[in-house]
Write a protein that holds these residues in place. Sequence first.
Motif, PDB file in Angstrom:
ATOM      1  N   UNK A  95     -60.101  67.325 -22.621  1.00 23.40           N
ATOM      2  CA  UNK A  95     -60.417  66.544 -23.551  1.00 23.40           C
ATOM      3  C   UNK A  95     -60.128  66.447 -24.861  1.00 23.40           C
ATOM      4  N   UNK A  96     -60.501  67.910 -25.583  1.00 21.77           N
ATOM      5  CA  UNK A  96     -60.155  68.295 -26.732  1.00 21.77           C
ATOM      6  C   UNK A  96     -58.505  68.305 -26.945  1.00 21.77           C
ATOM      7  N   UNK A  97     -57.824  68.781 -25.951  1.00 25.59           N
ATOM      8  CA  UNK A  97     -56.459  68.985 -25.903  1.00 25.59           C
ATOM      9  C   UNK A  97     -55.872  67.455 -25.975  1.00 25.59           C
ATOM     10  N   UNK A  98     -56.438  66.626 -25.365  1.00 27.46           N
ATOM     11  CA  UNK A  98     -55.865  65.384 -25.320  1.00 27.46           C
ATOM     12  C   UNK A  98     -56.217  64.510 -26.760  1.00 27.46           C
ATOM     13  N   UNK A  99     -57.162  64.737 -27.097  1.00 30.57           N
ATOM     14  CA  UNK A  99     -57.806  64.036 -28.691  1.00 30.57           C
ATOM     15  C   UNK A  99     -56.817  64.632 -29.711  1.00 30.57           C
ATOM     16  N   UNK A 100     -56.761  65.940 -29.672  1.00 32.58           N
ATOM     17  CA  UNK A 100     -55.708  66.514 -30.856  1.00 32.58           C
ATOM     18  C   UNK A 100     -54.043  65.900 -30.492  1.00 32.58           C
ATOM     19  N   UNK A 101     -53.671  65.980 -29.306  1.00 33.04           N
ATOM     20  CA  UNK A 101     -52.446  65.262 -29.021  1.00 33.04           C
ATOM     21  C   UNK A 101     -52.474  63.776 -29.606  1.00 33.04           C
ATOM     22  N   UNK A 102     -53.402  63.119 -29.367  1.00 33.67           N
ATOM     23  CA  UNK A 102     -53.549  61.734 -29.871  1.00 33.67           C
ATOM     24  C   UNK A 102     -53.419  61.802 -31.466  1.00 33.67           C
ATOM     25  N   UNK A 103     -53.931  62.714 -32.129  1.00 37.49           N
ATOM     26  CA  UNK A 103     -54.016  62.793 -33.554  1.00 37.49           C
ATOM     27  C   UNK A 103     -52.675  63.266 -33.939  1.00 37.49           C
ATOM     28  N   UNK A 104     -52.024  64.071 -33.609  1.00 37.69           N
ATOM     29  CA  UNK A 104     -50.742  64.587 -33.930  1.00 37.69           C
ATOM     30  C   UNK A 104     -49.552  64.201 -33.412  1.00 37.69           C
ATOM     31  N   UNK A 105     -49.740  63.520 -32.375  1.00 41.02           N
ATOM     32  CA  UNK A 105     -48.470  63.163 -31.317  1.00 41.02           C
ATOM     33  C   UNK A 105     -47.537  62.076 -31.909  1.00 41.02           C
ATOM     34  N   UNK A 106     -46.348  62.171 -31.659  1.00 36.73           N
ATOM     35  CA  UNK A 106     -45.230  61.045 -31.882  1.00 36.73           C
ATOM     36  C   UNK A 106     -45.660  59.989 -31.128  1.00 36.73           C
ATOM     37  N   UNK A 107     -45.205  58.704 -31.786  1.00 32.31           N
ATOM     38  CA  UNK A 107     -45.561  57.421 -31.109  1.00 32.31           C
ATOM     39  C   UNK A 107     -44.853  57.307 -29.768  1.00 32.31           C
ATOM     40  N   UNK A 108     -45.063  57.719 -28.762  1.00 32.57           N
ATOM     41  CA  UNK A 108     -44.495  57.695 -27.344  1.00 32.57           C
ATOM     42  C   UNK A 108     -45.701  58.387 -26.394  1.00 32.57           C
ATOM     43  N   UNK A 109     -45.354  57.765 -25.248  1.00 28.26           N
ATOM     44  CA  UNK A 109     -46.438  58.335 -24.222  1.00 28.26           C
ATOM     45  C   UNK A 109     -46.226  59.645 -23.835  1.00 28.26           C
ATOM     46  N   UNK A 110     -47.313  60.290 -23.788  1.00 30.73           N
ATOM     47  CA  UNK A 110     -47.435  61.760 -23.539  1.00 30.73           C
ATOM     48  C   UNK A 110     -48.043  61.895 -22.034  1.00 30.73           C
ATOM     49  N   UNK A 111     -47.314  62.648 -21.250  1.00 27.10           N
ATOM     50  CA  UNK A 111     -48.155  62.878 -19.808  1.00 27.10           C
ATOM     51  C   UNK A 111     -47.867  64.066 -19.192  1.00 27.10           C
ATOM     52  N   UNK A 112     -48.486  64.404 -18.322  1.00 25.38           N
ATOM     53  CA  UNK A 112     -48.177  65.855 -17.666  1.00 25.38           C
ATOM     54  C   UNK A 112     -49.389  66.750 -17.913  1.00 25.38           C
ATOM     55  N   UNK A 113     -49.611  67.690 -17.148  1.00 29.51           N
ATOM     56  CA  UNK A 113     -50.645  68.871 -17.380  1.00 29.51           C
ATOM     57  C   UNK A 113     -50.344  69.949 -18.037  1.00 29.51           C
ATOM     58  N   UNK A 114     -49.067  70.108 -18.710  1.00 31.93           N
ATOM     59  CA  UNK A 114     -48.394  71.079 -19.351  1.00 31.93           C
ATOM     60  C   UNK A 114     -49.446  71.525 -20.464  1.00 31.93           C
ATOM     61  N   UNK A 115     -50.167  70.686 -21.168  1.00 34.33           N
ATOM     62  CA  UNK A 115     -50.907  70.753 -22.307  1.00 34.33           C
ATOM     63  C   UNK A 115     -52.237  71.779 -21.901  1.00 34.33           C
ATOM     64  N   UNK A 116     -52.819  71.438 -20.458  1.00 32.94           N
ATOM     65  CA  UNK A 116     -53.540  72.518 -20.087  1.00 32.94           C
ATOM     66  C   UNK A 116     -53.096  73.776 -19.746  1.00 32.94           C
ATOM     67  N   UNK A 117     -51.820  73.739 -19.347  1.00 30.91           N
ATOM     68  CA  UNK A 117     -51.318  74.957 -18.893  1.00 30.91           C
ATOM     69  C   UNK A 117     -51.104  76.040 -20.182  1.00 30.91           C
ATOM     70  N   UNK A 118     -50.675  75.293 -21.229  1.00 32.96           N
ATOM     71  CA  UNK A 118     -50.804  76.083 -22.579  1.00 32.96           C
ATOM     72  C   UNK A 118     -52.185  76.493 -23.000  1.00 32.96           C
ATOM     73  N   UNK A 119     -53.091  75.645 -22.744  1.00 34.99           N
ATOM     74  CA  UNK A 119     -54.578  75.966 -23.077  1.00 34.99           C
ATOM     75  C   UNK A 119     -55.001  77.205 -22.244  1.00 34.99           C
ATOM     76  N   UNK A 120     -54.495  77.063 -21.059  1.00 30.25           N
ATOM     77  CA  UNK A 120     -54.721  78.314 -20.318  1.00 30.25           C
ATOM     78  C   UNK A 120     -54.260  79.573 -20.634  1.00 30.25           C
ATOM     79  N   UNK A 121     -53.099  79.579 -20.944  1.00 23.07           N
ATOM     80  CA  UNK A 121     -52.127  80.503 -21.320  1.00 23.07           C
ATOM     81  C   UNK A 121     -52.797  81.125 -22.605  1.00 23.07           C
TER      82      UNK A 121
END
Length: 229
Positions: A95-121
């Motif tokens: 959820x935190x990863x998604x919120x940060x992405x929503x704040x800093x992301x470009x105006x486009x749809x962001x999909x995939x579990x790669x954000x979670x993978x980077x969090x785990x890494x």
Amino acid sequence: MKKNRKIPYFIYFPLLIISVLIISFFTAHALHTDFTKYGIYPQRIKGLRGILFWNFIHADIKHLTNNILAFFVLSGFLFYHYKKYAWKILIIGGIITGLITWVIGRPAYHIGISGINFMLFSFLFFSGIFSGYYRLMSVSLIVVFLYGSIIWLMLPVIKKISWEGHLSGFITGLFFALMYAGELKKKYLKEKEVKIYPEDEEFLKHFDEQGNFIENIKKPEEKTDNFEH
């Protein structure tokens, strides 16, 4: 009769989550439906719903395969070495990863579990380093060896990749590693303590507090009882 062998929890839970990802992907294709619109769209109120769904949406089979292979390895390490924190990190961290992405992301749809993978890494790497415990530090080294090159994907080097989601996950993983650092150090402190056995005590008496050798040790004077004659 032989007992039924249960799948270890650190394999079972990652496979369970991966099964959901695969089912979601093939359901979308079977229904000829594009679920991309349910991803995160930054700076739009409607785009916040993507925080719940973006991890389960993938553009194509290559995107899905790359992500689930990395997720299986990283989440396996998470459940095995950090079982106590695993679900908190995956759910709250997602959820935190998604919120940060929503704040800093470009105006486009962001999909995939790669954000979670980077969090785990990020969490696995920093937690091992912060803990100072050799087993967890070895996990840090393995994770870097396997996936260290992915750090470049946190930079805007490829337009079609959500580097913002990757960076958000990395920041979130570091946050959790810092949050649990003290608890992990305390937990594994006993593993670092040197055990002194009774038979070693006599030997240790030959050294002072600074580790200097003491050649002559004063033995306690023997007490003699005086009797009147």
